[in-house]
Write a protein that holds these residues in place. Structure first.
Motif, short mmCIF file in Angstrom:
data_model
loop_
_atom_site.label_atom_id
_atom_site.label_comp_id
_atom_site.label_asym_id
_atom_site.label_seq_id
_atom_site.Cartn_x
_atom_site.Cartn_y
_atom_site.Cartn_z
N PRO A 199 0.81 -1.22 0.00
CA PRO A 199 0.00 0.00 0.00
C PRO A 199 0.84 1.28 0.00
CG PRO A 199 -0.90 -1.58 1.53
CD PRO A 199 0.40 -2.15 1.06
N SER A 200 2.05 1.19 0.54
CA SER A 200 2.90 2.40 0.58
C SER A 200 3.40 2.78 -0.81
CB SER A 200 4.09 2.17 1.51
OG SER A 200 4.83 1.06 1.04
N ARG A 201 3.32 1.84 -1.75
CA ARG A 201 3.81 2.14 -3.11
C ARG A 201 2.64 2.10 -4.08
NH1 ARG A 201 8.04 -2.07 -3.90
NH2 ARG A 201 8.62 -2.32 -1.72
N HIS A 202 1.94 3.22 -4.18
CA HIS A 202 0.73 3.23 -5.00
C HIS A 202 0.89 4.09 -6.26
CE1 HIS A 202 -0.36 7.15 -3.24
NE2 HIS A 202 0.14 6.65 -2.13
N GLN A 203 2.14 4.27 -6.69
CA GLN A 203 2.32 4.94 -7.99
C GLN A 203 1.69 4.09 -9.09
OE1 GLN A 203 4.66 4.10 -5.85
NE2 GLN A 203 5.85 5.91 -5.33
N THR A 204 1.72 2.79 -8.90
CA THR A 204 1.05 1.86 -9.81
C THR A 204 0.22 0.90 -8.96
OG1 THR A 204 2.93 0.34 -9.73
CG2 THR A 204 2.87 1.90 -11.58
N TYR A 205 -0.71 0.20 -9.61
CA TYR A 205 -1.47 -0.87 -8.95
C TYR A 205 -1.07 -2.19 -9.58
CZ TYR A 205 -4.87 2.63 -7.22
OH TYR A 205 -5.50 3.69 -6.61
N GLN A 206 -1.00 -3.21 -8.72
CA GLN A 206 -0.70 -4.55 -9.24
C GLN A 206 -1.89 -5.46 -8.92
OE1 GLN A 206 2.54 -6.73 -7.31
NE2 GLN A 206 3.55 -6.76 -9.29
N ILE A 207 -2.32 -6.21 -9.94
CA ILE A 207 -3.38 -7.21 -9.72
C ILE A 207 -2.91 -8.54 -10.32
CG2 ILE A 207 -5.30 -5.56 -9.72
CD1 ILE A 207 -5.90 -6.36 -12.61
N ALA A 208 -3.48 -9.61 -9.85
CA ALA A 208 -3.17 -10.93 -10.43
C ALA A 208 -4.50 -11.60 -10.78
CB ALA A 208 -2.39 -11.78 -9.44
N VAL A 209 -4.53 -12.23 -11.93
CA VAL A 209 -5.78 -12.80 -12.43
C VAL A 209 -5.58 -14.28 -12.75
CG1 VAL A 209 -7.57 -12.64 -14.21
CG2 VAL A 209 -6.35 -10.57 -13.47
N LEU A 210 -6.41 -15.09 -12.14
CA LEU A 210 -6.38 -16.53 -12.41
C LEU A 210 -7.28 -16.83 -13.61
CD1 LEU A 210 -5.89 -19.55 -11.54
CD2 LEU A 210 -7.96 -19.32 -10.16
N ARG A 211 -6.77 -17.59 -14.57
CA ARG A 211 -7.63 -18.01 -15.68
C ARG A 211 -8.62 -19.04 -15.12
NH1 ARG A 211 -6.08 -18.03 -20.95
NH2 ARG A 211 -3.91 -18.27 -20.35
N ASP A 212 -9.87 -18.65 -15.12
CA ASP A 212 -10.91 -19.47 -14.49
C ASP A 212 -11.55 -20.34 -15.56
OD1 ASP A 212 -13.03 -20.51 -13.16
OD2 ASP A 212 -13.83 -18.59 -12.45
N LYS A 213 -11.49 -21.65 -15.36
CA LYS A 213 -12.07 -22.56 -16.37
C LYS A 213 -13.57 -22.29 -16.55
CE LYS A 213 -8.41 -25.62 -16.68
NZ LYS A 213 -7.47 -24.88 -15.94
N ALA A 214 -14.21 -21.83 -15.47
CA ALA A 214 -15.65 -21.55 -15.55
C ALA A 214 -15.89 -20.06 -15.82
CB ALA A 214 -16.33 -21.96 -14.26
N SER A 215 -14.91 -19.41 -16.43
CA SER A 215 -14.99 -17.96 -16.63
C SER A 215 -16.23 -17.57 -17.42
CB SER A 215 -13.75 -17.48 -17.39
OG SER A 215 -13.90 -16.14 -17.77
N ARG A 216 -16.85 -16.45 -16.98
CA ARG A 216 -17.95 -15.90 -17.76
C ARG A 216 -17.41 -14.78 -18.65
NH1 ARG A 216 -21.14 -13.42 -13.85
NH2 ARG A 216 -19.24 -13.41 -12.64
#
Ligand code: FES
Length: 312
Positions: free
Chosen positions: A55-72
């Motif tokens: 949280p102290s480094r918010h110049q950028t945001y990082q997210i991680a995304v799991l490929r969901d087999k049941a993805s909509r």
């Protein structure tokens, strides 16, 4: 907010990590550990992802995304994004905040549930807080951010468990819960069944529920559509029929009544309205039993029997 993808890498099997920066070069808003953003991936396609950078480094945001087999559609679209692509996101919101009063924090992640837990670990480490992290994954190749946990300042706090390990080395919630300080708080994120196992074990071991914090990535119940019913609105007196194929939100929108929404999966609470009467069928993963008892209702997924009366 408009952002661009400035980095993308494979964080584990089926998991991509995306770094987002503001399109105009200005700093992104500050956030607290456990926060998530809505990511608008296309028309009517909005998904929530936890922020996993410190949280102290918010110049950028990082997210991680799991490929969901049941993805909509959401995780497939997110995996197809490239460096340089533009995106629209919401400001961070925190529905999984950390408590101020804990002498010790127990962070437990199952699979992709590591994302908010990682941000919490970073915040606690920066504050010299007392904590321990337990990360459970099917195997090492599917565990995101292992190098970040194993080789940095977080290494001494972190414990890993893989389902392909010998039985004695696997995650044992009873061992984790044993001999913890009375005012410790526990945070868990991951698949619904994993969260339920952790929370129910803690409750059985005598933990107060106000020291147990959880975040679901999916509704605990599938979004079931049931038989038709109707909704009466107290302010206009309108009665709106809800067909078996419609959600309350969509039926009201067709009648020109827009209730603000975000996840449309019963996990964020944005669409909450007050129920004045009728028999609801709660299908969300957000409301506590007390809130349900007080008439809170999430019309993006929940339904009713006969006629529901909404204060709207
Ligand atoms: S829009 Fe998120 S709970 Fe209804």
């Amino acid at each position: 907010m408009d952002v661009v993808i400035v980095d993308k890498y494979c964080a584990a099997e089926d998991i991509v990590c995306l770094t987002l920066a503001s399109a105009d070069g200005k700093p992104l808003p500050a956030f607290s550990a456990g926060a998530h953003i809505d990511v608008f991936l296309g028309p009517n396609l909005c998904r929530q992802y936890s922020l996993c950078n410190p949280p102290s480094r918010h110049q950028t945001y990082q997210i991680a995304v799991l490929r969901d087999k049941a993805s909509r559609g959401g995780s497939i679209k997110a995996h197809a994004l490239k460096v340089g692509d533009a995106l629209s996101i919401s400001e961070p919101r925190n529905l999984f905040p950390m408590s101020d009063g804990a002498s010790h924090s127990i962070l437990i992640a199952g699979g992709i549930g590591i994302t908010p837990i990682l941000s919490m670990a970073e915040q606690l480490s920066a504050e010299n807080g007392s904590f321990e992290l337990h990360y459970v994954s099917r195997n090492q190749s599917r565990a995101a951010f292992l190098p970040r946990l194993m080789t940095t300042h977080l290494a001494s706090y972190s414990n890993y468990y893989f389902s392909d390990q010998p039985e004695g080395d696997r995650f044992d919630i009873h061992k984790v819960l044993k001999d913890q300080p009375k005012d410790a708080h526990l945070y868990v994120c991951g698949p619904a069944g994993f969260i339920e196992m952790v929370i129910s074990s803690a409750v059985s071991a005598g933990w107060d529920t106000d020291k147990l914090h959880q975040e679901h990535f999916k509704p605990a119940n599938p979004v079931l559509l049931s038989a038709k019913f109707s909704v009466r609105l107290t302010r206009s007196g309108q009665v709106i029929p809800i067909s078996a194929e419609q959600t309350v939100i969509h039926a009201l929108a067709q009648s020109g009544i827009d209730i603000p929404t975000s996840c449309e999966q019963g996990v964020c609470g944005t669409c909450m309205v007050q129920l004045e009467g009728g028999t609801p069928i709660h299908l969300d993963a957000y409301l506590s039993e007390e809130e349900k008892g007080n008439g809170c209702f999430l019309p993006c997924v929940s339904r009713g029997v006969g006629e529901l009366i909404l204060d709207y």
